[in-house]
Design a protein around this motif. Sequence first.
Motif, PDB file in Angstrom:
ATOM      1  N   MET A 239      19.034  20.468  16.062  1.00 28.53           N
ATOM      2  CA  MET A 239      19.833  19.252  15.875  1.00 28.53           C
ATOM      3  C   MET A 239      19.560  18.286  17.033  1.00 28.53           C
ATOM      4  O   MET A 239      20.407  18.035  17.897  1.00 28.53           O
ATOM      5  CB  MET A 239      21.320  19.603  15.795  1.00 28.53           C
ATOM      6  N   GLY A 240      18.365  17.712  17.015  1.00 34.03           N
ATOM      7  CA  GLY A 240      17.946  16.869  18.136  1.00 34.03           C
ATOM      8  C   GLY A 240      18.744  15.598  18.291  1.00 34.03           C
ATOM      9  O   GLY A 240      18.935  15.107  19.415  1.00 34.03           O
ATOM     10  N   GLY A 241      19.233  15.019  17.188  1.00 35.10           N
ATOM     11  CA  GLY A 241      20.037  13.805  17.285  1.00 35.10           C
ATOM     12  C   GLY A 241      21.354  14.073  17.976  1.00 35.10           C
ATOM     13  O   GLY A 241      21.745  13.351  18.902  1.00 35.10           O
ATOM     14  N   LEU A 242      22.058  15.112  17.547  1.00 34.48           N
ATOM     15  CA  LEU A 242      23.341  15.478  18.142  1.00 34.48           C
ATOM     16  C   LEU A 242      23.181  15.851  19.606  1.00 34.48           C
ATOM     17  O   LEU A 242      23.927  15.375  20.469  1.00 34.48           O
ATOM     18  CB  LEU A 242      23.951  16.638  17.358  1.00 34.48           C
ATOM     19  N   LEU A 243      22.206  16.681  19.910  1.00 36.39           N
ATOM     20  CA  LEU A 243      22.003  17.138  21.291  1.00 36.39           C
ATOM     21  C   LEU A 243      21.550  15.993  22.187  1.00 36.39           C
ATOM     22  O   LEU A 243      21.949  15.917  23.353  1.00 36.39           O
ATOM     23  CB  LEU A 243      20.977  18.266  21.306  1.00 36.39           C
ATOM     24  N   GLY A 244      20.731  15.103  21.649  1.00 35.38           N
ATOM     25  CA  GLY A 244      20.257  13.976  22.453  1.00 35.38           C
ATOM     26  C   GLY A 244      21.399  13.081  22.896  1.00 35.38           C
ATOM     27  O   GLY A 244      21.484  12.690  24.063  1.00 35.38           O
ATOM     28  N   GLY A 246      24.581  13.923  23.112  1.00 36.28           N
ATOM     29  CA  GLY A 246      25.533  14.653  23.940  1.00 36.28           C
ATOM     30  C   GLY A 246      25.017  15.107  25.282  1.00 36.28           C
ATOM     31  O   GLY A 246      25.804  15.556  26.124  1.00 36.28           O
ATOM     32  N   GLN A 247      23.718  14.987  25.540  1.00 34.12           N
ATOM     33  CA  GLN A 247      23.156  15.585  26.751  1.00 34.12           C
ATOM     34  C   GLN A 247      23.587  14.894  28.039  1.00 34.12           C
ATOM     35  O   GLN A 247      23.507  15.482  29.118  1.00 34.12           O
ATOM     36  CB  GLN A 247      21.623  15.615  26.666  1.00 34.12           C
ATOM     37  N   GLY A 248      24.098  13.671  27.945  1.00 33.28           N
ATOM     38  CA  GLY A 248      24.512  12.968  29.151  1.00 33.28           C
ATOM     39  C   GLY A 248      25.909  13.321  29.627  1.00 33.28           C
ATOM     40  O   GLY A 248      26.333  12.890  30.699  1.00 33.28           O
ATOM     41  N   SER A 249      26.646  14.111  28.853  1.00 29.79           N
ATOM     42  CA  SER A 249      28.040  14.417  29.190  1.00 29.79           C
ATOM     43  C   SER A 249      28.209  15.859  29.636  1.00 29.79           C
ATOM     44  O   SER A 249      27.495  16.764  29.183  1.00 29.79           O
ATOM     45  CB  SER A 249      28.937  14.162  27.966  1.00 29.79           C
ATOM     46  N   ILE A 250      29.191  16.073  30.496  1.00 27.60           N
ATOM     47  CA  ILE A 250      29.545  17.430  30.901  1.00 27.60           C
ATOM     48  C   ILE A 250      30.231  18.173  29.760  1.00 27.60           C
ATOM     49  O   ILE A 250      30.289  19.403  29.727  1.00 27.60           O
ATOM     50  CB  ILE A 250      30.453  17.400  32.154  1.00 27.60           C
ATOM     51  N   ASN A 251      30.769  17.413  28.783  1.00 25.05           N
ATOM     52  CA  ASN A 251      31.416  17.994  27.614  1.00 25.05           C
ATOM     53  C   ASN A 251      30.393  18.112  26.489  1.00 25.05           C
ATOM     54  O   ASN A 251      29.998  17.099  25.896  1.00 25.05           O
ATOM     55  CB  ASN A 251      32.592  17.121  27.154  1.00 25.05           C
ATOM     56  N   PRO A 332      26.667   7.917  30.394  1.00 32.33           N
ATOM     57  CA  PRO A 332      25.492   7.715  31.245  1.00 32.33           C
ATOM     58  C   PRO A 332      25.491   8.732  32.397  1.00 32.33           C
ATOM     59  O   PRO A 332      26.514   8.982  33.018  1.00 32.33           O
ATOM     60  CB  PRO A 332      25.702   6.301  31.775  1.00 32.33           C
ATOM     61  N   SER A 333      24.364   9.338  32.652  1.00 32.60           N
ATOM     62  CA  SER A 333      24.243  10.283  33.767  1.00 32.60           C
ATOM     63  C   SER A 333      22.768  10.508  34.046  1.00 32.60           C
ATOM     64  O   SER A 333      21.895   9.928  33.381  1.00 32.60           O
ATOM     65  CB  SER A 333      24.924  11.612  33.429  1.00 32.60           C
ATOM     66  N   ASP A 334      22.489  11.384  35.012  1.00 31.11           N
ATOM     67  CA  ASP A 334      21.083  11.689  35.314  1.00 31.11           C
ATOM     68  C   ASP A 334      20.419  12.482  34.196  1.00 31.11           C
ATOM     69  O   ASP A 334      19.189  12.615  34.166  1.00 31.11           O
ATOM     70  CB  ASP A 334      20.981  12.462  36.632  1.00 31.11           C
ATOM     71  N   ARG A 335      21.224  12.991  33.267  1.00 30.33           N
ATOM     72  CA  ARG A 335      20.690  13.764  32.149  1.00 30.33           C
ATOM     73  C   ARG A 335      20.687  12.967  30.847  1.00 30.33           C
ATOM     74  O   ARG A 335      20.239  13.471  29.816  1.00 30.33           O
ATOM     75  CB  ARG A 335      21.523  15.038  31.919  1.00 30.33           C
ATOM     76  N   ALA A 336      21.218  11.752  30.868  1.00 27.50           N
ATOM     77  CA  ALA A 336      21.484  11.021  29.628  1.00 27.50           C
ATOM     78  C   ALA A 336      20.210  10.566  28.928  1.00 27.50           C
ATOM     79  O   ALA A 336      19.148  10.387  29.545  1.00 27.50           O
ATOM     80  CB  ALA A 336      22.360   9.809  29.923  1.00 27.50           C
ATOM     81  N   LEU A 337      20.335  10.404  27.629  1.00 26.74           N
ATOM     82  CA  LEU A 337      19.288   9.836  26.786  1.00 26.74           C
ATOM     83  C   LEU A 337      18.900   8.460  27.318  1.00 26.74           C
ATOM     84  O   LEU A 337      19.756   7.689  27.760  1.00 26.74           O
ATOM     85  CB  LEU A 337      19.846   9.710  25.368  1.00 26.74           C
ATOM     86  N   LYS A 338      17.597   8.137  27.281  1.00 23.64           N
ATOM     87  CA  LYS A 338      17.098   6.863  27.806  1.00 23.64           C
ATOM     88  C   LYS A 338      16.417   6.046  26.712  1.00 23.64           C
ATOM     89  O   LYS A 338      15.835   6.628  25.778  1.00 23.64           O
ATOM     90  CB  LYS A 338      16.075   7.102  28.930  1.00 23.64           C
ATOM     91  N   PRO A 339      16.464   4.738  26.802  1.00 16.67           N
ATOM     92  CA  PRO A 339      15.660   3.931  25.888  1.00 16.67           C
ATOM     93  C   PRO A 339      14.184   4.290  26.046  1.00 16.67           C
ATOM     94  O   PRO A 339      13.662   4.434  27.148  1.00 16.67           O
ATOM     95  CB  PRO A 339      15.931   2.495  26.354  1.00 16.67           C
ATOM     96  N   GLY A 340      13.536   4.466  24.903  1.00 14.01           N
ATOM     97  CA  GLY A 340      12.137   4.888  24.903  1.00 14.01           C
ATOM     98  C   GLY A 340      11.952   6.358  24.629  1.00 14.01           C
ATOM     99  O   GLY A 340      10.841   6.798  24.294  1.00 14.01           O
ATOM    100  N   ASP A 341      13.026   7.154  24.748  1.00 12.26           N
ATOM    101  CA  ASP A 341      12.934   8.572  24.412  1.00 12.26           C
ATOM    102  C   ASP A 341      12.709   8.734  22.911  1.00 12.26           C
ATOM    103  O   ASP A 341      13.138   7.893  22.109  1.00 12.26           O
ATOM    104  CB  ASP A 341      14.217   9.313  24.793  1.00 12.26           C
ATOM    105  N   VAL A 342      12.053   9.835  22.526  1.00 15.28           N
ATOM    106  CA  VAL A 342      11.839  10.159  21.122  1.00 15.28           C
ATOM    107  C   VAL A 342      12.514  11.490  20.819  1.00 15.28           C
ATOM    108  O   VAL A 342      12.275  12.487  21.506  1.00 15.28           O
ATOM    109  CB  VAL A 342      10.339  10.225  20.768  1.00 15.28           C
ATOM    110  N   LEU A 343      13.368  11.495  19.816  1.00 11.40           N
ATOM    111  CA  LEU A 343      14.099  12.691  19.405  1.00 11.40           C
ATOM    112  C   LEU A 343      13.546  13.209  18.087  1.00 11.40           C
ATOM    113  O   LEU A 343      13.152  12.430  17.223  1.00 11.40           O
ATOM    114  CB  LEU A 343      15.589  12.377  19.216  1.00 11.40           C
TER     115      LEU A 343
END
Length: 506
Positions: A239-244, A246-251, A332-343
């Motif tokens: 589930m790359g869309g969901l994980l992408g 959510g990856q910027g949050s601690i939750n 937003p965080s050091d782990r968050a999805l970035k513009p230009g990423d491909v999921l």
Amino acid sequence: MSVLFTYGARAAEQAVPDAVVRFVGIEELGAGGPAAAPIVQPQIDEAVRGLYARGLFKGETEQTETVSTLGLYPAAHIVFAGIGQEGGATGLRLAAAAAAKALKKLRAGTVQVLLPEQLIRDINGGIGAERAAQALTEGLLLAVHTRQPLKREQKERFSLQEVAFVPQGASAGDQAAWESGIAKGQLYAEGVSFARDLTNLPGNDLTPERLAFHAEELAHELDLEIEVVDEWSAAEQQMGGLLGVGQGSINPPRMIVIHYKGNPNSEETWGLIGKGITFDTGGISLKRAEGMQEMISDMGGAAAVLGAMRIIASAKPAVNVVAVVPTAENMPSDRALKPGDVLRTMSGHTVEVVNTDAEGRLVLADGLTTAITRGATKLVDVATLTGAVMVALGVEATGAVTNNDDLLKQVLGASERSGERIWPLPAYPEYKKLIRSDAADLKNSGGRYAGTITGGLFIGHFAEGLPWVHLDIAGTAFLDSSRGWEPKGATGVMVRTLAELVLHRE
């Protein structure tokens, strides 16, 4: 809602109520003709007709006038509620909502609602007693259900306690139909109230894990099968869309799946998918600070689906439904999805992320695939998806995009019965060109032009050709001020429309 409703002659025999509601038409207030007929009591009738003569009370829809009876009538106050020219279930719902707001000001818990003979005749010759009773019940209950603030000195939220519908004159109406409509109205109001309370929860309380907890409580209460996919299982299911998102949050994110199996022998299954972003900062493509607190409502689609499931499971129709809620926190965080990423989404299709604030469609992509893999044969998704829908429609209507006119017709019919407006938007093939990507199968934003349409068509790409309707509730899920039966804050919009869609039989 533990409100006791009664109807008919016995209802009139109850103890003296705190207040009485009398629906009144314009023709009753004017001089001569039908105006000679009694309304409630001679002196009170004269007073309210005097207000009409001076233009202070016109008997229009949503207009009320509260009159103190000064001992001339058993109840201390009578609320005259205009029924105007609106007509139909929506007019009755609005009139009841206006009356309920007046009752709330009076703190009147026990109420007698007088139904004039002409109104009963109009109902019997028009929408029918059951729909009328449902509309009146919904209007009364939903208008008094407002947001409960969290304060040190917590006050109990006002609610009605007893409501007696009392027909005046000889046309009593079909008591069985009235009682059936009242029960349905109460059930629908409970589903909407559940969705409102869920949506109004602050983001530090309602994380994806907590939303899953509320869904589990609902499923256990209604004896429904539920599956909660955590971040580890989501990774296994790709589930790359969901994980992408959510990856910027601690939750961490969750994918919630609830099954209602009312007809195991049928191969048809409704798929209801609700966007569950429990808070949306916009991620790296950060939103402006002003008004961001309202992004607690970005899970309004999830709340609508869960509220509808509460109604459906209680009504027990012979249909199958799979409800899917993809839920994440967009931070937003050091782990968050970035513009230009491909999921790579669960379906295998790849997405170039050009704007991290277009995150709802990414989780819904996996939500639709999840519904399809669980057996859904027709899909309706509900989402606070785009600000663009407010530019097009304001806060007056929900926008719709579809790949199937027959399914859209069913949705619009349900919308008409519920009084929740939906306006279809075109889905011309040219719009799909705007979400083509040089880096992947799709990009998650087509730019400013036709934003609601391209956002919807992005989601529709993952419908795998199944009948699908997308409902964008960004303008209707959370209001700055109350209107009709909808309060300031969360409205619970689309709960009743989804329920009508699944429950209604021609």
